[in-house]
Design a protein around this motif. Structure first.
Motif, PDB file in Angstrom:
ATOM      1  N   UNK A  60       1.401  -0.489   0.183  1.00 14.54           N
ATOM      2  CA  UNK A  60      -0.068  -0.266  -0.023  1.00 14.54           C
ATOM      3  C   UNK A  60       0.404   1.191   0.085  1.00 14.54           C
ATOM      4  N   UNK A  61       0.133   2.198  -0.151  1.00 14.59           N
ATOM      5  CA  UNK A  61       0.781   3.442  -0.441  1.00 14.59           C
ATOM      6  C   UNK A  61       1.097   3.975   0.823  1.00 14.59           C
ATOM      7  N   UNK A  62       2.308   5.000   1.450  1.00 19.76           N
ATOM      8  CA  UNK A  62       2.841   4.912   2.956  1.00 19.76           C
ATOM      9  C   UNK A  62       1.541   5.708   3.661  1.00 19.76           C
ATOM     10  N   UNK A  63       1.163   5.885   4.465  1.00 23.92           N
ATOM     11  CA  UNK A  63      -0.007   6.113   5.025  1.00 23.92           C
ATOM     12  C   UNK A  63       0.793   7.233   5.850  1.00 23.92           C
ATOM     13  N   UNK A  64       2.115   7.703   5.822  1.00 22.48           N
ATOM     14  CA  UNK A  64       2.611   9.374   6.585  1.00 22.48           C
ATOM     15  C   UNK A  64       2.271  10.369   5.214  1.00 22.48           C
ATOM     16  N   UNK A  65       1.455  10.383   3.859  1.00 28.64           N
ATOM     17  CA  UNK A  65       2.003  11.333   2.893  1.00 28.64           C
ATOM     18  C   UNK A  65       3.631  11.031   2.522  1.00 28.64           C
ATOM     19  N   UNK A  66       4.569  10.238   2.976  1.00 29.38           N
ATOM     20  CA  UNK A  66       5.630  10.526   2.441  1.00 29.38           C
ATOM     21  C   UNK A  66       6.296  10.281   0.792  1.00 29.38           C
ATOM     22  N   UNK A  67       5.292   9.897   0.083  1.00 28.76           N
ATOM     23  CA  UNK A  67       5.144  10.242  -1.796  1.00 28.76           C
ATOM     24  C   UNK A  67       4.621  11.163  -1.922  1.00 28.76           C
ATOM     25  N   UNK A  68       4.039  11.809  -1.339  1.00 32.08           N
ATOM     26  CA  UNK A  68       3.417  13.019  -1.706  1.00 32.08           C
ATOM     27  C   UNK A  68       4.711  14.170  -1.782  1.00 32.08           C
ATOM     28  N   UNK A  69       5.829  14.431  -0.123  1.00 32.87           N
ATOM     29  CA  UNK A  69       6.408  15.173   0.039  1.00 32.87           C
ATOM     30  C   UNK A  69       7.989  15.301  -0.689  1.00 32.87           C
ATOM     31  N   UNK A  70       7.968  13.769  -1.962  1.00 33.63           N
ATOM     32  CA  UNK A  70       9.081  13.607  -2.614  1.00 33.63           C
ATOM     33  C   UNK A  70       8.668  14.207  -3.914  1.00 33.63           C
ATOM     34  N   UNK A  71       7.856  14.353  -4.683  1.00 35.59           N
ATOM     35  CA  UNK A  71       7.303  15.111  -5.721  1.00 35.59           C
ATOM     36  C   UNK A  71       7.066  16.252  -5.356  1.00 35.59           C
ATOM     37  N   UNK A  72       7.358  16.783  -4.511  1.00 32.50           N
ATOM     38  CA  UNK A  72       6.952  17.914  -4.456  1.00 32.50           C
ATOM     39  C   UNK A  72       7.921  18.983  -3.966  1.00 32.50           C
ATOM     40  N   UNK A  73       8.950  18.631  -2.942  1.00 33.13           N
ATOM     41  CA  UNK A  73      10.263  18.922  -3.851  1.00 33.13           C
ATOM     42  C   UNK A  73      11.236  18.117  -4.797  1.00 33.13           C
ATOM     43  N   UNK A  74      10.409  17.569  -5.584  1.00 28.43           N
ATOM     44  CA  UNK A  74      11.461  17.804  -7.051  1.00 28.43           C
ATOM     45  C   UNK A  74      11.272  18.284  -8.107  1.00 28.43           C
ATOM     46  N   UNK A  75       9.969  19.153  -7.576  1.00 28.59           N
ATOM     47  CA  UNK A  75       9.040  20.146  -8.430  1.00 28.59           C
ATOM     48  C   UNK A  75       9.389  21.578  -7.925  1.00 28.59           C
ATOM     49  N   UNK A  76      10.422  21.626  -6.517  1.00 29.18           N
ATOM     50  CA  UNK A  76      10.781  22.544  -6.589  1.00 29.18           C
ATOM     51  C   UNK A  76      12.013  23.051  -7.100  1.00 29.18           C
ATOM     52  N   UNK A  77      12.671  21.833  -6.850  1.00 32.72           N
ATOM     53  CA  UNK A  77      13.573  22.225  -7.440  1.00 32.72           C
ATOM     54  C   UNK A  77      14.242  22.260  -8.539  1.00 32.72           C
ATOM     55  N   UNK A  78      13.474  21.629  -9.842  1.00 29.75           N
ATOM     56  CA  UNK A  78      13.579  21.434 -11.041  1.00 29.75           C
ATOM     57  C   UNK A  78      13.142  23.164 -11.547  1.00 29.75           C
ATOM     58  N   UNK A  79      11.412  23.813 -10.865  1.00 30.98           N
ATOM     59  CA  UNK A  79      11.184  24.388 -11.048  1.00 30.98           C
ATOM     60  C   UNK A  79      11.769  25.722 -10.909  1.00 30.98           C
ATOM     61  N   UNK A  80      12.949  25.731 -10.330  1.00 27.90           N
ATOM     62  CA  UNK A  80      13.623  27.287  -9.647  1.00 27.90           C
ATOM     63  C   UNK A  80      15.536  26.490 -10.232  1.00 27.90           C
ATOM     64  N   UNK A  81      15.870  25.468 -10.141  1.00 26.66           N
ATOM     65  CA  UNK A  81      17.087  25.494 -10.841  1.00 26.66           C
ATOM     66  C   UNK A  81      17.976  25.746 -10.278  1.00 26.66           C
ATOM     67  N   UNK A  82      18.187  25.758  -9.165  1.00 28.21           N
ATOM     68  CA  UNK A  82      19.055  26.705  -7.994  1.00 28.21           C
ATOM     69  C   UNK A  82      19.555  25.577  -6.771  1.00 28.21           C
ATOM     70  N   UNK A  83      20.398  25.017  -6.513  1.00 28.59           N
ATOM     71  CA  UNK A  83      20.398  24.707  -5.784  1.00 28.59           C
ATOM     72  C   UNK A  83      19.743  25.495  -4.020  1.00 28.59           C
ATOM     73  N   UNK A  84      19.472  24.970  -3.189  1.00 31.27           N
ATOM     74  CA  UNK A  84      18.774  25.263  -2.374  1.00 31.27           C
ATOM     75  C   UNK A  84      19.497  24.142  -1.183  1.00 31.27           C
TER      76      UNK A  84
END
Length: 739
Positions: free
Chosen positions: A676-700
Motif C-alpha cells: 500500500x501507499x505510505x500512510x504518512x504522506x512521504x510519497x507526496x513530499x518527494x514529488x513536491x521536493x522534485x518539482x521545487x528543485x526543477x522549477x527553480x533550477x538553483x541549489x538549496x
C-alpha cells in the motif's frame, strides 16, 4: 655710524653719572650738551624733563665733589657724592622702561596735520583706529570718544614673525590727566586686556603716559613644572618603570624619535624576564590611547620592543592580491594572515610538521573584519590541499563557502556539520591506532562561524554542540583535524561557559582578537587570556582619525555602485594576533581587494577521504549524539553508525501525529508488489521536493526547501536522502539540486 636716538637718550645719564668724579664743574657743560642733544633728536617732553633733572643732579654733585677735593678734605666724601648722580641715572632708566623697548622701533609721528605721511600701512591703521574711537578729531555720529584730545605720540612698531606690537605715549595738553584705560584700548583693537600695558601714573606726568599694545602674541607654550618628566625616557622612568607601573624595573632606550607621539624604543629589565604586559595599563602610564601603542616581543625575555604612533602604520593595509604567493601553507605549516604593525608578515599556523593540525580562536564583532579573515583562511586551506567542513549557523554569511567539502548552512545544518566532524574524528581514530604524520588522508579544518549560536545556553543544541566541540579540541589535532572557532565576543558564555574549549584552542594554536562591541571586549577577569592581559577590544576604533570629517563632506551625485572600499575607510581587520608562548601583537588582516574565492582557479573543493563516516554523512548529520540530558556522547564509530541507521529507519515509520493536516495520507495506487501507499504522506513530499528543485533550477539547503514547502525540516531531510539514493537529486556541500 653714530648712536641712535634711543641709545643717546638711554646712555647719556650714565655718562653724566661718571663725569662728577673726573670733570668737576665741567659736568655742567656735559649736562647742557646732553639736554641740547635730546631736544635736537626730538625727545618727548617727559623724557626731556627726566634727562634735564638727571643733568642738574649730576652737575650739583660734580661741583660739590670738586670743592671737597680742592679743600683737601677726605676723598671718600667726594666719592660719596657720586651716589646721588648714579641714583638719578637709574631713575631716568626706570622712566624710559615703559616706552623704549629693547628692539629698535620704527618711529612714526602722529600729531598734526599730515601726520600719516610716510607711515606704513600698519601704522596708518593703528592711528586711524585711535583717532576714530579714542582721541578724535574723527568721530562717528552717535558714538562718544573715550577721551578727546588723548593723542598717541611717538608711535613705534615692532613686527616679528609671530609678534606684532606698537608703543607710544598718550599725550594731553598741560593741566589735563590721562583717563584712557587698558580695557578701552583692548576693546578698540579687539584683543585681550592682558595684551595692553600702561605705565604707572605715579612715575610719569599726569598728561603723558607710555603705552605698549601687543596686537599679536606668540602661541602660549605649555608650562612644564620644574623637574617634571618630559622626554620618553623620563616619562618611562617616572610612570612605566616605577614599582607600580605597567613594566616595573624596566628602562627605555630610544631607537627612533620623531616627536612625542612618534617614536620607537626597547624596554630592558636587568637580567629578569619582563613577562606579560597589561597594554591598557601601559597606555594609561603614557597617557595615550591603547591603539597608539604596539608591543614587539624580542628573542630575549628581558627585552620588549615599544612603538608609539601618531598615524597608525596599518591604516593603508596590505592587499590580498599582492601576496598571492604567501597564501599557501609553507613548510612549517604557516599561512599569511596579514601584516604586523612593524611591517613584518603576520603568520597563522594551520598545521605542525610531525604532529598534526592546529586550532585557531577568532573573536570579532559585527563589521570588525571577521568574515573577511574566515574567507581568507578558506582560500588558504584550498590552496594548501586542506579539506574544510564549514558550520555556518547564520545562513549565507560566508562568501567563500563553495570552497568547503561539506557546508552546514543554517542552524540545523551547522549542527549536522559538527556531527560529521566528530564522526570523522571517530573514523580516523578507528583507522589510525597510532598517530602518524603526514597522513595519507588530507588535513581537515572544521570552521565554526558564529559559534555562540550553537554553544550558548539559548541554543537548542547547546549541550550536544558543547560536548562535540570539547572532544574535537581535545582529541583532533593528532588525527589531522583542526578547529577554527569564531565568536563575536571573548565572553565565556559564548563558548557555553566551557573553560576546556578556550584553553584547548589557545594551547593548540593561536588566537585573533578583533574589535568588539562596547562592554564586551575586555580580556580581564574571567575572560583573561595569557599573553593578552589588559586588552579591551572595544577600544579598537571603528574609524581612523579624521574619517568623520570625510563623511561630513557629502557627495550628492548619486550612489556609486562600482566604488570599492579602501583600507582607510575603516579599521576592518585591525586587532591583535596571539601565537602560543608569545605576547599579543597588533596586526591587520589582508584587505580583500579581490574576492578570495575568485583566486581559487575554478578548482573543485578539496575532498575528504572515502570512509564510513563520509559515506554516511547525510544520516550522521541528522543523528543526535547525546541523550536527552545532553550527556553520554557517543564514543565509537560503530555505535554512531548504529545510531544513525536506527534514526534513519525510525524516521521512515508511520508517524501520523507529526503530519501537517494537508499531508495526511490519501488513497492512492498501490506500490509495486502490492504494497500500500505510505500512510504518512512521504510519497507526496518527494514529488513536491522534485518539482521545487526543477522549477527553480538553483541549489538549496534542506532548510530552504522545508521553508518553501512549509514542511518541517525533519521530514524533508530523510526524503532528500531517499531521493539521492534513487539518483533523482544530488548534494554538493549541503546544497541540493535536481539531477
Amino acid at each position: 655710524m653714530g648712536p641712535t636716538r634711543a641709545q643717546f637718550i638711554q646712555y647719556a645719564p650714565a655718562a653724566l653719572a661718571v663725569v662728577p668724579l673726573a670733570a668737576g664743574p665741567w659736568s655742567a657743560l656735559a649736562a647742557a650738551a646732553a639736554g641740547a642733544g635730546a631736544w635736537a633728536v626730538g625727545a618727548s617732553a617727559p623724557v626731556l624733563r627726566s634727562l634735564i633733572a638727571c643733568g642738574l643732579t649730576t652737575t650739583g654733585c660734580g661741583i660739590a665733589a670738586s670743592e671737597v677735593l680742592a679743600a683737601g678734605m677726605n676723598p671718600l666724601i667726594a666719592l660719596g657724592l657720586a651716589v646721588p648722580a648714579g641714583a638719578a641715572a637709574l631713575a631716568h632708566h626706570r622712566n624710559l622702561a615703559g616706552h623704549l623697548p629693547a628692539a629698535e622701533l620704527i618711529p612714526v609721528t602722529t600729531g598734526g596735520a599730515g601726520a600719516a605721511t610716510g607711515q606704513t600701512s600698519q601704522a596708518q591703521l593703528i592711528t586711524a583706529w585711535w583717532r576714530e574711537y579714542i582721541s578724535g578729531p574723527t568721530q562717528t555720529e552717535g558714538r562718544v570718544l573715550i577721551q578727546a584730545g588723548a593723542n598717541l605720540e611717538h608711535l613705534g612698531l615692532e613686527i616679528d614673525a609671530d609678534h606684532v606690537a606698537f608703543t607710544g605715549i598718550i599725550t594731553l595738553p598741560q593741566g589735563q590727566q590721562v583717563r584712557v584705560r587698558a580695557a578701552d584700548i583692548a576693546s578698540v583693537y579687539q584683543i585681550p586686556v592682558s595684551q595692553v600695558e600702561l605705565g604707572d601714573p605715579k612715575h610719569f606726568a599726569p598728561n603723558a603716559l607710555p603705552v605698549t599694545v601687543h596686537l599679536k602674541v606668540p602661541a602660549e607654550q605649555p608650562q612644564i613644572a620644574a623637574g617634571a618628566p618630559t622626554t620618553p625616557e623620563e616619562l618611562w622612568a617616572a610612570y612605566v618603570g616605577a614599582p607600580e607601573g605597567a613594566m616595573p624595573g624596566t628602562t627605555l632606550t630610544l631607537t627612533r624619535y620623531d616627536g612625542p607621539l612618534d617614536w620607537e624604543g626597547i624596554a630592558t629589565r636587568d637580567r629578569k624576564a619582563i613577562g606579560t604586559v597589561n597594554l591598557q595599563d601601559l597606555a594609561g602610564n603614557l597617557d595615550l590611547e591603547t591603539i597608539q601603542i604596539a608591543l614587539a616581543p624580542g628573542d630575549k625575555p628581558s627585552q620588549m620592543g615599544i612603538r608609539v604612533m601618531r598615524e597608525h602604520a596599518l591604516m593603508h593595509g596590505t592587499m590580498l592580491s599582492s601576496v598571492l604567493d604567501e597564501l599557501s601553507m609553507d613548510s612549517r605549516g604557516y599561512i599569511r594572515a596579514g601584516t604586523y604593525v612593524d611591517g613584518r608578515p603576520a603568520l597563522l599556523p594551520l598545521a605542525q610538521p610531525g604532529s598534526g593540525a592546529r586550532h585557531l580562536y577568532l573573536v570579532g564583532g559585527s563589521r570588525s573584519g571577521k568574515s573577511g579573515l574566515l574567507e581568507q583562511i578558506l582560500l588558504s586551506a584550498h590552496l594548501s590541499g586542506i579539506a574544510v567542513i564549514l558550520a555556518s549557523p547564520q545562513a549565507g554569511t560566508i562568501a567563500g563557502a563553495s570552497l568547503s567539502a561539506y557546508l552546514g548552512d543554517g542552524l540545523d545544518e551547522a549542527m549536522g556539520a559538527l556531527r560529521l566532524a566528530y564522526a570523522m574524528l571517530l573514523d580516523r581514530e578507528a583507522r589510525y591506532r597510532s598517530p602518524a604524520f603526514p597522513f595519507t588522508d588530507p588535513l581537515v579544518l572544521v570552521v565554526i562561524d558564529e559559534a555562540h549560536m550553537l554553544l550558548s545556553a539559548s541554543s537548542p543544541y547547546a549541550e550536544e554542540a558543547k560536548a562535540i566541540v570539547e572532544q574535537l579540541t581535545r582529541r583532533s589535532l593528532k588525527r589531522g583535524i583542526g578547529v577554527v572557532l569564531a565568536t563575536q565576543t571573548p565572553l565565556a558564555e559564548d563558548l557555553g561557559n566551557s573553560t576546556v574549549i578556550r584553553s584547548q584552542l589557545l594551547i593548540g594554536g593561536g588566537a585573533v582578537f578583533l574589535r568588539c562591541a562596547k562592554g564586551q571586549g575586555s580580556l580581564v577577569g574571567t575572560n583573561a587570556v595569557e599573553g593578552a592581559e589588559g586588552l579591551d577590544l572595544s577600544r579598537i576604533p571603528s574609524q581612523w582619525p579624521g574619517q568623520y570629517a570625510k563623511v561630513a563632506d557629502r557627495d550628492m551625485s548619486g550612489l556609486a555602485t562600482e566604488v570599492a572600499a579602501a583600507p582607510e575607510d575603516g579599521t576592518f581587520g585591525l586587532g591583535y594576533l596571539l601565537t602560543p608562548g608569545s605576547q599579543a601583537v597588533q596586526f591587520r588582516s589582508l584587505h580583500l581587494d579581490v574576492p578570495p574565492v575568485s583566486l581559487a582557479g575554478g578548482e573543485p573543493p578539496v575532498g575528504i577521504e572515502d570512509c564510513d563516516a563520509w559515506r554516511e554523512r547525510d544520516a550522521i548529520a541528522q543523528t543526535r549524539m547525546v541523550d536527552k540530558r545532553g550527556k553520554n556522547l557517543v564514543g565509537s564509530l560503530a555505535d554512531l553508525l548504529a545510531a544513525a541507521e536506527a534514526a534513519a529507519s525510525s524516521s521512515q515509520e508511520p508517524a501520523a501525529h507529526h503530519n501537517p493536516a494537508h499531508l495526511h495520507a490519501v488513497p492512492g495506487p498501490a506500490r509495486p508488489g502490492g504494497a500500500p501507499a505510505a500512510p504518512d504522506g512521504q510519497e507526496l513530499i518527494k514529488p513536491r521536493i522534485l518539482e521545487l528543485l526543477q522549477e527553480h533550477s538553483i541549489p538549496m539547503t534542506a532548510e530552504t526547501i522545508a521553508r518553501k514547502l512549509e514542511i518541517p525540516a525533519t521530514r524533508v531531510k530523510p526524503r532528500l536522502s531517499e531521493l539521492k539514493k534513487r539518483g533523482e537529486v544530488t548534494n554538493e556541500n549541503g546544497l541540493w539540486r535536481a539531477a
